[in-house]
Structure formats: C-alpha cells, structure tokens
Design an enzyme around this catalytic site. Structure first.
Site, PDB file in Angstrom:
ATOM      1  CE  LYS A  11      -2.235   1.730   3.668  1.00 39.86           C
ATOM      2  NZ  LYS A  11      -2.077   3.156   3.450  1.00 39.86           N
ATOM      3  NE  ARG A  12       5.551   1.160   4.051  1.00 41.59           N
ATOM      4  CZ  ARG A  12       5.193   0.120   4.799  1.00 41.59           C
ATOM      5  NH1 ARG A  12       4.226   0.239   5.656  1.00 41.59           N
ATOM      6  NH2 ARG A  12       5.815  -1.041   4.698  1.00 41.59           N
TER       7      ARG A  12
END
Ligand code: GLU
Length: 509
Positions: A266-267
């Site tokens: 997600k980062r």
C-alpha cells in the site's frame, strides 16, 4: 475435471483488499467457472485481535464491483453454512482433541511471561529466534513435559491452555503445487504452532484445514506468502486422516513493485501515486482513506482484465479478454512461478481500451457523477453525444470532465498566448466576418459550418493552418478535443459566436 470442483477464497477481514487478494478471487472464480464448479467465500475471522469492523462488508462490495460473485458465502448461504469461521467455533474443538488423543498434538499451559522468558533465555548465536519446537518443548509446561497426573489436575482446574501441534523432528513432507511442482519441507525447522487458543477459538492453521475438508474443497489457491504454513497443513491433513481428499494447492506468485524489487505494498501506491486497493478503504482505526481503482476511475471490466494478465497469459499474445473469454481460456498451469511486476501505465492502457470500446449508454451512469460533481448537468441525450465524441481521449473516468467541460460551460481559461503568438490583423478580420456570416447560416450543422469557414477563410487569403487552431482554442480553451466544427454544432450558434467574440475582445488588435 467434473462438476466436483470446489474452490474457496478465504480472506481474514483485516483491512482493504489489495490487488493480490482480488487476483486470488479472480483466479478462483475463473477456475471454478471454467470447470463448472463452485466458488466459495469463507470469512476467516478467528483472529479477533486483527479483526477490523467494516472489512467484511468491504470484501462483499469489492466482489460486487468486480462482478466476481461467489456461489456460496456468509451472505448467500449454501450447503455448508455457516461460512464465517467465528460462527463455526464449537466445531473445531473435537478435531484438536482428536489430534491430542492420537499423540499428534498436546496441551500447553505456558503463560505469556513464560513464553517470553523462553525466547529471552534460550536466545544465543546458534538460535537467534528460539521458538516453541522440538528443541525447546521439553523445557516448557505442557502435557509432554509434565507428569501426567499434573496435567490431569491442571485440566480439571481449567487452567488456561492452548493445543499445539507436535511437529515431528527430521521428517520431510512434500506436496505437488499446481504452479510450482514438487515442494519439500524439513519439519524440524517448523515450530509447534498453536491449533486451538485458550478461548477455544481455532487458529488459522486448524480452521483452514478443517473447513477445507468439511466444505469439500478440491483446489485451494492462495498467495505465495502462505507457503511456509504448508508443512503444518500437510501434516494436519495426514493426522486427521483426510490425506486422500486433500485439495490440490496452487501458491500464486507475488505482485511486485514496478521496479521488481519486492512485494507491492500500500505504501508503494501512496509513494508512487497509484491505487493498490480495489476500492476506497477507510481505516476505522486511523480514519485514513486509501484510494481504490474504482474511485480513481477504472471500469471493473478493465481492472479484472488487467489483473488476469498479472501473472497469467494464454500464450497467444492476446491481452483484451472479456470475463467469459477468461473463463474459457484460464488454466492454472499457465500461471507464472515468478512474481508479476505491477505497471500502472499498463493498467491505465487497459482502462483506456475498455472506455474506448464501451457503449456510450454503459458509460453514461459511470461518468454522470463526475460531471455532477463538477457542476455539469444536461439531458442524457446530450451527455451521450458528448461521451461518444470524447471517450477515445479518456483514460480514467474523471478525464471525461476535463475533456468534456467545454461542451457544457464556457471554458474557465483560454490559452490565448498560443493564439497571440501568431496573431495578425487578417485573422482578426476573418473571425469578425465569419461570426457575422454565422448569423445567417441556414442550417447549424458541422458540414455547413465547415463550408462557410473555408469560404470565408479563402476570401481572406488564409489557410486552415492559420485559423483552425485559433478557432479550436477559442471554443475549447486549449489544443484538444474532437472535430472543431462538431464542437460548434454541439454548443450551438449563440455560444459559438459568444466564445469567438469574447476571445477577439481579449486578443485586442
Ligand atoms: N485467511 C487466509 C488469508 O487471510 C487464507 C489463506 C488461505 O487461503 O489458506 O489470506
């Protein structure tokens, strides 16, 4: 394979659904439908510490949006209900007990402090991460190390305890993965995993095996991160006496960062500016929202097509597949072993292809909310015409607003500088007389408009290259858009004349 095929997607509702999770859903769905089998959704919510409210509903929403609905699920029910593991809690104990009785598992009474002490005291350079295993178990408080009488007493007093699997020492367990072939594990390296927790809730390891068995799952597909758990599961299938009916497993490759360096997280999406979740996910703990493919403007069909190709192809080089075609062509042995690099530009290419070829009627309800948000409203017939004219220029759904704004409103900004660069009196005179001529035009059609434009242009000794782009900029605001006379036809006489006059006024002499 016959109608017996039963596959399952078994998510733990702990947060948003990552691309990899949706791809697992998709491969399950395709495989089930290809073989005329059943696709089961089972919610694995036994880890109450990691449980996140809303995450289950979010999974249903994603399945719905992608059009990959299961045949059996907590919502839909089915012959093996309930499909939520927390509701199946009473069912697991007997299997854990069966394992203890047969000597494959044992009671462990260690407290949290004792476990921490073990990890601390036994830590040395040969064993940097001591675990509860064949090396340490006899130094702990369990039904293997304690006197049998004491064990009975502890149980009678209802002393909190868990049930652990007794991993054999020096045994090799193997299975044939449908994608990776033969895989072997040395059981000495695996710890004595907890199977049943002190509150009677099973852990994932016990529950996944029991439920795959009870729900008659024939094939289990999951991400490659679950491979290290396979030896525990293999032994459980064997110890519970179900080895013959163990599902065939396929561990799906990871989806990698665009540069191929590790798993896409997600980062990475936040960092590189693209979505990683299927739909917007609002984390109830932090209130932080992560953008999804849906909300950024992907069509579900394009998203699904893109995902299918992230780790699989049919060998023909074809890239655009309808869901039906994917069902026909999909085979699990053509899924690659290696990780698949995520390429956002390619993902957008898929979306552009789908938008271009989608019926205007299908796009209308998807595009309308974006128009409305931008303060644009019009009747459906007009919107449909606009959509048809600009869809080939749109990659994501919000692009329709940017590409279509001038059809509904006077552009907010006009790129006058581009006109000014080559502005001259002749051109000004030409536009002034053309606007006059437009007043008496018999029919307001793009053909008529083009003819009158060309005639006036020639009369002023000008060429298309001199005046066509300025006209476009006056009507549109910039150097883009479909045919300029079609635009003029669409926006109508008054608006066309007003925009030209307003630009002339600003251009001055
Ligand atoms: N509950 C596991 C997960 O969250 C399922 C793994 C499996 O499919 O065995 O992914």
């Amino acid at each position: 394979m016959s109608n017996r095929v039963r596959v399952r997607f078994a998510p733990s509702p702990t947060g948003g659904l990552h691309l990899g999770g949706v791809r697992t859903i998709l491969y399950n769905y395709l495989f089930a439908h290809h073989h005329g089998g059943q696709f089961v959704l089972r919610i694995e919510d036994t880890d109450q510490n990691r449980y996140v409210a809303d995450a289950e509903q979010y999974i249903y929403d994603c399945l719905e949006w992608c059009g990959l609905l299961p045949d059996e699920s907590p919502l839909k029910g089915g012959p093996y209900t309930p499909y939520r593991q927390s509701e199946r809690k009473p069912l697991y104990y007997q299997y854990a007990q069966q394992l203890v009785d047969a000597g494959y598992a044992y009671y462990a009474f260690d407290t949290v402090e004792e476990l921490e002490k073990m990890r601390h005291d036994l830590k040395n350079e040969h064993n940097p991460n001591p675990q509860y295993d064949h090396k340490t178990r006899m130094q702990m408080r369990n039904s293997l190390s304690l006197d049998p009488k004491e064990v009975v007493e502890l149980l009678n007093k209802q002393t909190p305890h868990v049930i652990r699997i007794k991993m054999p020492h020096n045994k090799t367990v193997s299975f044939t993965d449908m994608i990776r072939g033969e895989i072997h594990f040395d059981t000495s390296l695996v710890d004595d995993k907890v199977l049943l927790k002190a509150d009677g809730m099973p852990t994932y390891h016990l529950a996944v095996v029991v439920d795959d068995h009870l729900m008659q799952i024939t094939h289990a597909f999951r991400g490659e991160e679950w491979l290290p758990s396979a030896p525990v599961h293999l032994l459980l299938w064997e110890y519970l006496g179900w080895k013959e009916s163990m599902p065939q497993w396929a561990h799906l490759p990871l989806i990698l960062k665009p540069d191929g360096n590790g798993k896409l997280s997600k980062r990475d999406g936040d960092r590189l500016g693209f979505p990683v979740f299927a739909m917007d996910w609002k984390d109830p703990k932090t209130n932080e929202t992560t953008t999804g493919f849906k909300e950024i403007g992907f069509l579900p069909q394009a998203f699904v097509n893109m995902l299918a190709l992230l780790g699989w192809n049919d060998g023909s080089g074809q890239e655009i597949f309808s869901l039906d075609e994917l069902v026909q062509r999909f085979s699990i042995d053509r899924v690659h072993k290696g990780g698949a690099k995520f390429d956002y530009e390619k993902a957008k290419w898929f979306n552009h292809q789908y938008i271009q070829h989608a019926a205007d009627e299908l796009l209308l309800p998807l595009v309308k909310p974006y128009f409305e948000k931008a303060g644009i409203s019009a009747d459906d017939a007009y919107m449909l015409q606009v959509i048809g004219l600009i869809k080939e220029r749109c990659t994501l759904l919000p692009d329709f607003v940017q590409q279509g704004y001038f059809f509904f409103h006077t552009p907010k900004e006009i790129d006058l500088a581009s006109i000014q660069a080559k502005w001259e009196d002749r051109k000004k005179q030409f536009f002034e007389s053309w606007v006059e001529i437009l007043q008496s035009l018999e029919q307001w059609t793009h053909d008529e408009l083009e003819q009158s434009f060309n005639k006036t242009m020639e009369a002023h000794g000008l060429k298309k290259g001199d005046v066509l782009l300025p006209l476009r900029i006056m009507l549109v605001g910039g150097k883009y858009g479909p045919g300029v006379f079609v635009i003029a036809e669409m926006i109508g006489k008054a608006e066309t004349c007003n925009r030209v006059k307003a630009a002339l006024a600003q251009l001055g002499n």
